[in-house]
Design a protein around this motif. Structure first.
Motif, mmCIF file in Angstrom:
data_model
loop_
_atom_site.group_PDB
_atom_site.id
_atom_site.type_symbol
_atom_site.label_atom_id
_atom_site.label_comp_id
_atom_site.label_asym_id
_atom_site.label_seq_id
_atom_site.Cartn_x
_atom_site.Cartn_y
_atom_site.Cartn_z
ATOM 1 N N VAL A 48 0.865 -1.175 0.000
ATOM 2 C CA VAL A 48 0.000 0.000 0.000
ATOM 3 C C VAL A 48 0.902 1.225 0.000
ATOM 4 N N GLY A 49 0.672 2.159 -0.910
ATOM 5 C CA GLY A 49 1.564 3.298 -1.016
ATOM 6 C C GLY A 49 0.852 4.592 -1.312
ATOM 7 N N VAL A 50 1.534 5.693 -1.054
ATOM 8 C CA VAL A 50 1.050 7.030 -1.385
ATOM 9 C C VAL A 50 2.230 7.825 -1.935
ATOM 10 N N SER A 51 1.974 8.676 -2.927
ATOM 11 C CA SER A 51 3.046 9.414 -3.583
ATOM 12 C C SER A 51 2.592 10.833 -3.893
ATOM 13 N N TYR A 52 3.529 11.768 -3.795
ATOM 14 C CA TYR A 52 3.280 13.167 -4.180
ATOM 15 C C TYR A 52 4.193 13.531 -5.338
ATOM 16 N N GLY A 53 3.671 14.268 -6.312
ATOM 17 C CA GLY A 53 4.478 14.760 -7.416
ATOM 18 C C GLY A 53 4.205 16.233 -7.656
ATOM 19 N N ASN A 54 5.225 16.985 -8.058
ATOM 20 C CA ASN A 54 5.041 18.433 -8.247
ATOM 21 C C ASN A 54 4.402 18.785 -9.582
ATOM 22 N N ASP A 55 4.333 17.816 -10.519
ATOM 23 C CA ASP A 55 3.648 18.044 -11.790
ATOM 24 C C ASP A 55 3.429 16.705 -12.474
ATOM 25 N N ALA A 56 2.297 16.566 -13.164
ATOM 26 C CA ALA A 56 1.974 15.323 -13.861
ATOM 27 C C ALA A 56 2.643 15.319 -15.232
ATOM 28 N N ILE A 57 3.437 14.279 -15.500
ATOM 29 C CA ILE A 57 4.118 14.123 -16.787
ATOM 30 C C ILE A 57 3.746 12.769 -17.369
ATOM 31 N N PHE A 58 3.549 12.725 -18.681
ATOM 32 C CA PHE A 58 3.088 11.504 -19.341
ATOM 33 C C PHE A 58 3.871 11.315 -20.622
ATOM 34 N N PHE A 59 4.772 10.316 -20.647
ATOM 35 C CA PHE A 59 5.634 10.038 -21.791
ATOM 36 C C PHE A 59 6.333 11.310 -22.286
ATOM 37 N N GLY A 60 6.859 12.075 -21.334
ATOM 38 C CA GLY A 60 7.647 13.246 -21.668
ATOM 39 C C GLY A 60 6.861 14.497 -21.982
ATOM 40 N N ARG A 61 5.538 14.470 -21.776
ATOM 41 C CA ARG A 61 4.709 15.636 -22.080
ATOM 42 C C ARG A 61 3.944 16.067 -20.826
ATOM 43 N N THR A 62 3.767 17.379 -20.683
ATOM 44 C CA THR A 62 2.992 17.936 -19.580
ATOM 45 C C THR A 62 1.921 18.872 -20.129
ATOM 46 N N PHE A 160 1.727 0.197 -25.638
ATOM 47 C CA PHE A 160 0.734 0.424 -26.683
ATOM 48 C C PHE A 160 -0.503 0.997 -26.022
ATOM 49 N N LEU A 161 -0.828 2.258 -26.325
ATOM 50 C CA LEU A 161 -2.012 2.916 -25.780
ATOM 51 C C LEU A 161 -3.113 2.922 -26.818
ATOM 52 N N PHE A 162 -4.319 2.599 -26.383
ATOM 53 C CA PHE A 162 -5.438 2.621 -27.310
ATOM 54 C C PHE A 162 -6.702 3.026 -26.569
ATOM 55 N N GLY A 163 -7.692 3.455 -27.339
ATOM 56 C CA GLY A 163 -8.941 3.965 -26.785
ATOM 57 C C GLY A 163 -9.329 5.196 -27.566
ATOM 58 N N LYS A 164 -9.317 6.356 -26.914
ATOM 59 C CA LYS A 164 -9.644 7.606 -27.588
ATOM 60 C C LYS A 164 -8.573 7.999 -28.596
ATOM 61 N N SER A 165 -7.349 7.585 -28.333
ATOM 62 C CA SER A 165 -6.252 7.793 -29.282
ATOM 63 C C SER A 165 -5.373 6.551 -29.254
ATOM 64 N N HIS A 166 -4.591 6.368 -30.297
ATOM 65 C CA HIS A 166 -3.711 5.207 -30.401
ATOM 66 C C HIS A 166 -2.267 5.681 -30.516
ATOM 67 N N ASP A 167 -1.419 5.152 -29.648
ATOM 68 C CA ASP A 167 -0.013 5.534 -29.666
ATOM 69 C C ASP A 167 0.856 4.346 -29.293
ATOM 70 N N PHE A 168 2.116 4.391 -29.765
ATOM 71 C CA PHE A 168 3.093 3.359 -29.434
ATOM 72 C C PHE A 168 4.362 4.041 -28.942
ATOM 73 N N PHE A 169 4.944 3.504 -27.853
ATOM 74 C CA PHE A 169 6.140 4.094 -27.263
ATOM 75 C C PHE A 169 7.193 3.025 -27.005
ATOM 76 N N LEU A 170 8.444 3.412 -27.145
ATOM 77 C CA LEU A 170 9.582 2.605 -26.724
ATOM 78 C C LEU A 170 10.447 3.464 -25.805
#
Length: 291
Positions: A48-62, A160-170
């Protein structure tokens, strides 16, 4: 770009070749944590964990403004390597009780002492008013392979992200686990430091979806004035998205860990309406392990 592509290709084939050399199956890492420190547990467990972050980042984008957040995680790990988890995210300073709920599961495997990996599926569920850039995605299939060279560990992660948009990351990562041989307060505690250098390759259709569907679109006038947003570019192009250095430092006890992590991010090939620049990110994580 050619040199980075060659490096990724060579790393992928090197990992595969070393995995094939010793095909024996030995599950070692059977615990999934949100923190970055490597923890080895060979028992059935719940964390069980809790985490704080100063900004949300997603695959290098904010997003267009900073969104500090807290997350809570509950993870069940089985001795077989199977795991299931749930997570909730709250953006601080806004009304929804939870902006995001994640549910998922997967499997850890280990072929030998050097080569290990995991495969997992995560379902993202967002509040309708969620502002984080990740809210344009709905599903993620994650496949990770790591090879430990002793002097460093190489990891290649495919998403591999899919749903509203489709993307692939390495994501290509080189890390080094450092564990001093001295204790802090007792014989049972220890420090771990796990610095890494990482490169994210991928498409960024999720940026276009976020820019058009979320509150960002409603604030274009206040962000850009009368000039309007930059012209959309080719978000479906596979390219380098981000370089970053991350340094997690963790204080560990038999049943819990406190970790502070610093990340310096260098976004590249930023397209659509996001104006991401070099930035620093900080995370503080606490988790408790029951086994």
């Amino acid at each position: 770009m050619k040199h980075l592509g060659l490096l990724l290709l060579l790393t992928t084939f090197t990992v595969a070749a070393n995995a094939a050399a010793e095909p024996s199956l030995f599950l070692k890492n059977t615990v999934r944590f949100a923190a970055d420190s490597d923890t080895i547990i060979r028992k059935k467990s719940i964390s069980v964990g809790v985490s704080y972050g100063n900004d949300a980042i997603f695959f290098g984008r904010t997003g267009p403004v900073k969104y500090p957040f807290i997350t809570t995680d509950v993870i069940y790990n089985d001795k077989s390597g199977l795991f299931i988890y749930g997570s909730g995210l709250k953006v601080l300073g806004y009304d929804p009780l939870f902006d995001e709920i994640d549910l998922g599961g997967g499997y850890f495997y280990k072929f030998n002492k050097k080569f290990s990996g995991s495969i997992s599926y995560t379902r993202f569920i967002f509040n309708n008013s969620a502002r984080i850039i990740k809210s344009s995605a709905s599903n993620d299939i994650n496949f990770k392979n790591s090879y430990d060279w002793k002097f460093a560990k190489t990891s290649v992660v495919a998403d591999f992200l899919f749903g509203k948009s489709h993307d692939f990351f390495l994501t290509l990562s080189q890390s080094k686990m450092i564990e001093p041989d001295w204790s802090i307060f007792s014989d049972n505690d220890y420090l771990t430091i796990n610095p890494s250098f990482n490169v994210i390759f991928g498409t960024q259709n999720f940026v276009d979806k976020y820019s058009n569907d979320r509150f960002y679109r409603l604030n274009l006038a206040s962000i850009y004035g009368t000039k309007g947003p930059p012209k959309d570019q080719d978000n479906g192009r596979f390219a380098v998205l981000n370089y970053y250095i991350k340094v997690p430092i963790a204080y560990n006890m038999p049943h819990y860990t406190i970790e502070a992590a610093y990340r310096y991010s260098i976004p590249v090939n930023v397209e659509n309406m996001l104006m991401n620049k070099h930035a620093s990110f900080f995370n503080l994580t606490f988790y408790y392990l029951f086994y």
